[in-house]
Design a protein around this motif. Structure first.
Motif, mmCIF file in Angstrom:
data_model
loop_
_atom_site.group_PDB
_atom_site.id
_atom_site.type_symbol
_atom_site.label_atom_id
_atom_site.label_comp_id
_atom_site.label_asym_id
_atom_site.label_seq_id
_atom_site.Cartn_x
_atom_site.Cartn_y
_atom_site.Cartn_z
ATOM 1 N N UNK A 53 10.525 4.869 0.866
ATOM 2 C CA UNK A 53 11.014 5.454 -0.374
ATOM 3 C C UNK A 53 12.204 4.671 -0.933
ATOM 4 N N UNK A 54 13.074 4.235 -0.045
ATOM 5 C CA UNK A 54 14.239 3.473 -0.495
ATOM 6 C C UNK A 54 13.824 2.117 -1.062
ATOM 7 N N UNK A 55 12.854 1.454 -0.421
ATOM 8 C CA UNK A 55 12.392 0.151 -0.895
ATOM 9 C C UNK A 55 11.699 0.282 -2.260
ATOM 10 N N UNK A 56 11.006 1.390 -2.505
ATOM 11 C CA UNK A 56 10.356 1.582 -3.792
ATOM 12 C C UNK A 56 11.375 1.659 -4.927
ATOM 13 N N UNK A 57 12.577 2.160 -4.645
ATOM 14 C CA UNK A 57 13.575 2.341 -5.683
ATOM 15 C C UNK A 57 14.588 1.200 -5.752
ATOM 16 N N UNK A 108 3.599 14.430 3.592
ATOM 17 C CA UNK A 108 4.680 15.378 3.313
ATOM 18 C C UNK A 108 5.610 14.882 2.197
ATOM 19 N N UNK A 109 5.757 13.559 2.108
ATOM 20 C CA UNK A 109 6.617 12.966 1.077
ATOM 21 C C UNK A 109 5.844 12.588 -0.189
ATOM 22 N N UNK A 110 4.580 12.968 -0.229
ATOM 23 C CA UNK A 110 3.789 12.690 -1.413
ATOM 24 C C UNK A 110 3.333 11.252 -1.536
ATOM 25 N N UNK A 111 3.237 10.554 -0.437
ATOM 26 C CA UNK A 111 2.815 9.155 -0.431
ATOM 27 C C UNK A 111 1.481 8.995 0.280
ATOM 28 N N UNK A 112 0.624 9.986 0.176
ATOM 29 C CA UNK A 112 -0.621 9.945 0.925
ATOM 30 C C UNK A 112 -1.591 8.909 0.401
ATOM 31 N N UNK A 113 -1.299 8.307 -0.814
ATOM 32 C CA UNK A 113 -2.193 7.280 -1.352
ATOM 33 C C UNK A 113 -1.830 5.884 -0.866
ATOM 34 N N UNK A 114 -0.805 5.792 -0.057
ATOM 35 C CA UNK A 114 -0.347 4.479 0.381
ATOM 36 C C UNK A 114 -1.180 3.975 1.564
ATOM 37 N N UNK A 115 -1.388 2.672 1.558
ATOM 38 C CA UNK A 115 -2.010 2.015 2.707
ATOM 39 C C UNK A 115 -1.032 2.055 3.889
ATOM 40 N N UNK A 116 -1.548 2.306 5.098
ATOM 41 C CA UNK A 116 -0.702 2.176 6.295
ATOM 42 C C UNK A 116 -1.607 1.851 7.485
ATOM 43 N N UNK A 145 5.247 -1.777 -5.177
ATOM 44 C CA UNK A 145 5.112 -3.094 -5.810
ATOM 45 C C UNK A 145 3.833 -3.801 -5.404
ATOM 46 N N UNK A 146 3.065 -3.248 -4.500
ATOM 47 C CA UNK A 146 1.855 -3.881 -4.023
ATOM 48 C C UNK A 146 2.053 -4.657 -2.748
ATOM 49 N N UNK A 147 3.303 -4.872 -2.363
ATOM 50 C CA UNK A 147 3.571 -5.568 -1.099
ATOM 51 C C UNK A 147 3.402 -4.598 0.072
ATOM 52 N N UNK A 148 3.482 -5.161 1.249
ATOM 53 C CA UNK A 148 3.361 -4.380 2.484
ATOM 54 C C UNK A 148 4.645 -4.536 3.282
ATOM 55 N N UNK A 149 5.270 -3.396 3.609
ATOM 56 C CA UNK A 149 6.456 -3.404 4.479
ATOM 57 C C UNK A 149 5.993 -3.315 5.934
ATOM 58 N N UNK A 150 6.539 -4.232 6.759
ATOM 59 C CA UNK A 150 6.173 -4.289 8.188
ATOM 60 C C UNK A 150 7.377 -3.812 9.009
ATOM 61 N N UNK A 151 7.198 -2.683 9.669
ATOM 62 C CA UNK A 151 8.265 -2.107 10.487
ATOM 63 C C UNK A 151 7.920 -2.354 11.964
ATOM 64 N N UNK A 152 8.695 -3.233 12.585
ATOM 65 C CA UNK A 152 8.492 -3.542 14.020
ATOM 66 C C UNK A 152 9.562 -2.791 14.805
ATOM 67 N N UNK A 153 9.151 -1.777 15.557
ATOM 68 C CA UNK A 153 10.119 -0.905 16.223
ATOM 69 C C UNK A 153 9.849 -0.879 17.731
#
Length: 468
Positions: A53-57, A108-116, A145-153
């Motif tokens: 959400x933060x990256x989108x804004x 829950x955050x309303x982002x169910x259309x996002x690829x993951x 933006x159409x990009x993909x965020x990669x979270x390596x945890x």
């Protein structure tokens, strides 16, 4: 503790074991929650979706600030222009639940259309050695933006406490607590085991063997009762022996007077039979006194060479067996026993063989690893199989030639068994083919002193003579 019974002691042991388990688990959970560097798989979605959400804004130029912020929370954040061609499988990597949690948080955050996609990540160089038991998880989520965020945890695929999987830790802790509890129970049972051994030794010693009063209240009460019983039994046996000895002494005195009077009577058949009855009564009194003392115990034992004793008895009685085989070698047939008791065993068995053996006597002695085995054989009528145990009872005789008419009080074999079993041995009877009886005595071996020290000479050792 000394006032607690067995039941309450076991309850206390179990309660302490459960308390220790609860205490260790509580402390582990407390540290687990207090450790901010440990990532839990059920919080991955909640930690990652806010970054999406933060990256989108946030403008692209300010993303390095967000990347640095994520790094402080243990997340390596990178970007790719398009989704990967081959999506990682959420199955087979143990990541199904993490995928579910991420999807749930996106919805829950309303982002169910996002690829993951969720898959195994790559180990980073310079990682903290304390987290080497954790695996990398790569969560890829599409941005506006159409990009993909990669979270390596870093995330532990199994719930761990103090660095150990909770299942393994619980099993190991339960095993340790069980061992400690078993040791505690064994400690409580030790006085009972000692009591069992002491009760097993009752009847083989003249003097009581008091046990220390230890253990639970019930065990101490039982030990106290056993100690008192030992003293009562010893007093009863001593009194019985004293009474039998006194009666035997007085009867022998009267029998001696009667014998003297018979000797002064004119010689006739009635006089001879009366003298024989007097001798039988004297023998019976002697055997009865020996029987009373034989049940007493094994004090002042010595290391005795059975072969020497056999040779001595045969020489003193001028008996030449038809077959004589004695064990050879120093200490080959050493046992720990009272010399008089061993001699009584040998005398009684040889007397039986001579009385019923129809002129044949065979004596053998074999030294085994832990026992000395003495066998005495005759060629008499033998004893029926169903009577071979009964003849060890006092005053029991069999029919045929083994009866009062041929002599004996019915106590000889009883005395033999009492003596042999008092010293940890066994005695048994068996018929021979085609006829005859074999008496086998087995006694535990005992050392006579320093190994290699020569024993007294044996003139008969190793001698074997077949019947002519």
């Amino acid at each position: 503790m000394a006032r607690l019974g067995i039941f309450w002691r076991i309850v206390l042991i179990v309660a302490l074991a459960l308390f220790v388990i609860q205490l260790v688990v509580f402390e582990g959970v407390r540290r687990h929650k207090a450790d901010a560097t440990v990532e839990r798989r059920y919080s991955v979605g909640e930690r990652i979706v806010p970054y999406v959400q933060l990256l989108d804004r946030t403008p692209i130029g300010e993303r390095p600030t967000i990347v640095a912020l994520a790094r402080t929370n243990g997340i390596a954040l990178s970007f790719s222009k398009t989704p990967p061609a081959d999506l990682p499988s959420n199955f087979g990597s143990g990541l199904v639940r993490i995928s579910f949690l991420v999807r749930h948080e996106l919805e829950r955050q309303g982002l169910d259309d996002r690829f993951f996609a969720v898959g195994p990540g790559e180990e980073l160089n310079g990682g903290d050695g304390d987290n080497e038991d954790e695996r990398r998880i790569l969560v890829q989520i599409g941005l506006a933006s159409g990009e993909v965020a990669r979270f390596d945890v870093n995330d532990t695929l199994t719930v761990r406490i103090l660095g150990w999987p909770i299942g393994f830790g619980a099993g190991a802790l339960g095993f340790i607590v069980a061992i400690v509890a078993l040791c505690a129970v064994a400690r409580e049972a030790r006085p009972i085991a000692a009591l069992s051994r002491a009760v097993d030794r009752l009847g083989t010693r003249l003097q009581p063997e008091p046990l220390p009063e230890a253990g639970a209240k019930e065990v101490r009460t039982l030990i106290r009762a056993i100690n008192a019983m030992q003293h009562r039994i010893a007093n009863l046996i001593n009194n019985r022996t004293f009474v039998i000895g006194a009666i035997s002494h007085d009867l022998k005195t009267n029998l001696t007077r009667l014998r003297l009077r018979l000797e002064m009577m004119p010689d006739n058949p009635h006089r001879a039979r009366a003298l024989q009855d007097v001798e039988t009564m004297q023998g019976l009194m002697t055997d009865a006194l020996i029987f009373a003392k034989a049940a007493l115990a094994v004090e002042e034992v010595e290391a005795i060479d059975v072969a020497d004793m056999l040779a001595t008895v045969l020489a003193e009685r001028a008996i030449v067996p038809d077959v004589l085989t004695l064990a050879e070698g120093t200490e080959a047939a050493m046992v720990r026993i009272q010399p008089a008791a061993l001699r009584r065993v040998i005398d009684n068995l040889i007397d039986n063989a001579l009385r019923y053996g129809e002129g044949y006597l065979a004596v053998s002695l074999v030294s085994e690893d832990e026992h000395v085995v003495m066998a005495i054989r005759d060629r008499g009528p033998g004893i029926a199989s169903d009577m071979q145990e009964a003849v060890f009872d006092p005053f029991v005789r069999v029919e045929s030639s083994r009866s009062r008419d041929t002599g004996g009080s019915g106590l000889g074999l009883t005395i033999v068994r009492q003596i042999v079993e008092a010293y940890g041995g066994t005695v048994r009877l068996g018929n021979l083919d085609p006829q005859g009886l074999e008496a086998v005595v087995t006694l535990p071996r005992g050392q006579s002193g320093p190994r290699g020290e020569p024993g007294p000479p044996r003139s008969e050792a190793g001698h074997t003579r077949e019947p002519t």
